[in-house]
Design a protein around this motif. Structure first.
Motif, PDB file in Angstrom:
ATOM      1  N   GLY A 210       0.683  -1.412  -0.014  1.00 37.04           N
ATOM      2  CA  GLY A 210       0.003   0.162   0.216  1.00 37.04           C
ATOM      3  C   GLY A 210       0.603   1.094   0.134  1.00 37.04           C
ATOM      4  O   GLY A 210       0.412   2.449  -0.075  1.00 37.04           O
ATOM      5  N   ILE A 211       2.077   1.151  -0.269  1.00 36.82           N
ATOM      6  CA  ILE A 211       2.894   2.327  -0.311  1.00 36.82           C
ATOM      7  C   ILE A 211       2.761   2.823  -1.481  1.00 36.82           C
ATOM      8  O   ILE A 211       3.069   2.043  -2.764  1.00 36.82           O
ATOM      9  N   CYS A 212       2.655   4.224  -1.670  1.00 38.16           N
ATOM     10  CA  CYS A 212       2.575   5.135  -3.024  1.00 38.16           C
ATOM     11  C   CYS A 212       3.897   4.919  -3.755  1.00 38.16           C
ATOM     12  O   CYS A 212       4.930   5.468  -3.137  1.00 38.16           O
ATOM     13  N   THR A 213       3.883   4.712  -4.834  1.00 40.18           N
ATOM     14  CA  THR A 213       5.189   4.440  -5.862  1.00 40.18           C
ATOM     15  C   THR A 213       5.068   5.534  -6.896  1.00 40.18           C
ATOM     16  O   THR A 213       6.083   5.758  -7.262  1.00 40.18           O
ATOM     17  N   LYS A 240       2.176   5.192   2.843  1.00 40.58           N
ATOM     18  CA  LYS A 240       1.224   4.391   2.894  1.00 40.58           C
ATOM     19  C   LYS A 240       0.130   5.322   2.438  1.00 40.58           C
ATOM     20  O   LYS A 240      -0.082   6.242   3.054  1.00 40.58           O
ATOM     21  N   LEU A 241      -0.730   4.897   1.356  1.00 48.14           N
ATOM     22  CA  LEU A 241      -1.868   5.788   0.852  1.00 48.14           C
ATOM     23  C   LEU A 241      -3.183   5.480   1.486  1.00 48.14           C
ATOM     24  O   LEU A 241      -3.961   5.003   0.887  1.00 48.14           O
ATOM     25  N   ILE A 296      -6.193  -0.733   2.138  1.00 51.59           N
ATOM     26  CA  ILE A 296      -4.593  -0.447   2.301  1.00 51.59           C
ATOM     27  C   ILE A 296      -4.848  -0.433   4.013  1.00 51.59           C
ATOM     28  O   ILE A 296      -5.440   0.513   4.442  1.00 51.59           O
ATOM     29  N   ARG A 297      -4.128  -1.192   4.391  1.00 53.72           N
ATOM     30  CA  ARG A 297      -4.106  -1.305   6.104  1.00 53.72           C
ATOM     31  C   ARG A 297      -2.794  -1.102   6.863  1.00 53.72           C
ATOM     32  O   ARG A 297      -1.922  -1.354   5.939  1.00 53.72           O
TER      33      ARG A 297
END
Length: 297
Positions: A210-213, A240-241, A296-297
């Motif tokens: 869930g990390i924004c790339t 994390k988004l 996204i947890r």
């Protein structure tokens, strides 16, 4: 308005030599939703009007292994109704589905929206946020360029890179996967037939955790072209988004809009309204990530 000749070739092969013959003396019409207004206001006096609506070879939506390809003559209504676009490219389905009235959506084309490069072009804002590329053809050959470069180019009308003898034939962008979420939210003065006061486009990619790339945020109708919210993009990447993370970017968006338009009276309204627009985008993004990845947890 002086008289002009009207020519409607049926193939691109027939079209390009005629365009090359007339160049700046010609005007290209697709749906006519923009150009007819300019005719009525006597802003245009072409020797010839070239109609692209007969070019059925440019009316398509094709999805291959890596990209989504859309022909320039494809209407907003066709794009908005396409099942693949509705399911996988929400930003474009929403933007095209909110263009004007049903009549305008049936007549207006994505190619016309891009070539006209209107300040308030919803389709333009959406494909620019998607980091799309365009295909330009002339008798001299084919050019492919990023839409961002196209808009920054110095073509014959000084609004984009389009040369007088070139026809925009396609827009294409990377095929979204389950780690990609997209959204578009439009604020207008009224619900129907509204030209965007602000149109917010958002595209994000996340990894399995869930990390924004990747993040692309554009705000339409705030400048000559959809405004890139670069500082907000940089803020999101690497985090994390979650909804909390996205909401934390709103003050950054507020400041970008204020700095870009602080000399205009409308900035008092727009710097606040843009936050509501992107809050709407955040909700759509969260819903997509919940659907595609279980949240996204």
């Amino acid at each position: 308005m002086k008289e002009f000749d009207f020519i409607a070739p049926r193939t691109v092969e027939e079209f390009l030599p005629v365009l090359d013959q007339y160049k700046e003396k010609a005007e290209i019409v697709a749906g006519g939703t923009d150009i007819v207004l300019e005719f009525n206001e006597r802003k245009l006096n072409p020797e010839v009007v070239l109609d692209v609506k007969k070019l059925k070879e440019l009316d398509y939506i094709r999805v291959d292994e890596d990209y989504v390809h859309i022909g320039a003559v494809t209407s907003h209504a066709t794009i908005a109704a396409n099942e693949y676009i509705k399911e996988n490219v929400v930003i474009l389905a929403t933007a095209c589905g909110n263009v004007g009235s049903p009549q305008i959506r049936n007549l207006g084309t994505i190619g016309g929206n891009i070539a006209t490069s209107s300040v308030a072009g919803d389709g333009l804002c959406a494909v620019l946020t998607l980091d799309a590329s365009v295909v330009l053809k002339s008798v001299e050959g084919t050019r492919v360029m990023k839409l961002s470069d196209f808009l920054n180019g110095e073509g014959y009308k000084k609004i984009n890179a389009l040369k007088a003898n070139e026809l925009l034939t396609e827009v294409f962008f990377e095929k979204p996967d389950k780690h990609t979420a997209t959204a578009f939210y439009k604020l207008g003065k009224r619900k129907a037939l509204a030209i965007s006061m602000i149109g917010g486009g958002m595209v994000v990619k996340v990894d399995d955790e869930g990390i924004c790339t990747f993040a692309s945020l554009r705000a339409g109708a705030l400048g000559r072209y959809p405004l890139q919210l670069k500082a907000a993009e940089e803020f999101l990447v690497g985090k994390k988004l979650t909804m909390d993370t996205m909401m934390a970017s709103l003050p950054i968006i507020h400041d970008i809009v204020y700095e870009s338009a602080k000399t205009r009276p409308s900035v008092i309204y727009k710097k606040e309204a843009v936050q509501g627009v992107f809050h709407g985008d955040f909700q759509v993004i969260e819903d997509q990530l919940n659907k595609n990845m279980g949240g996204i947890r």
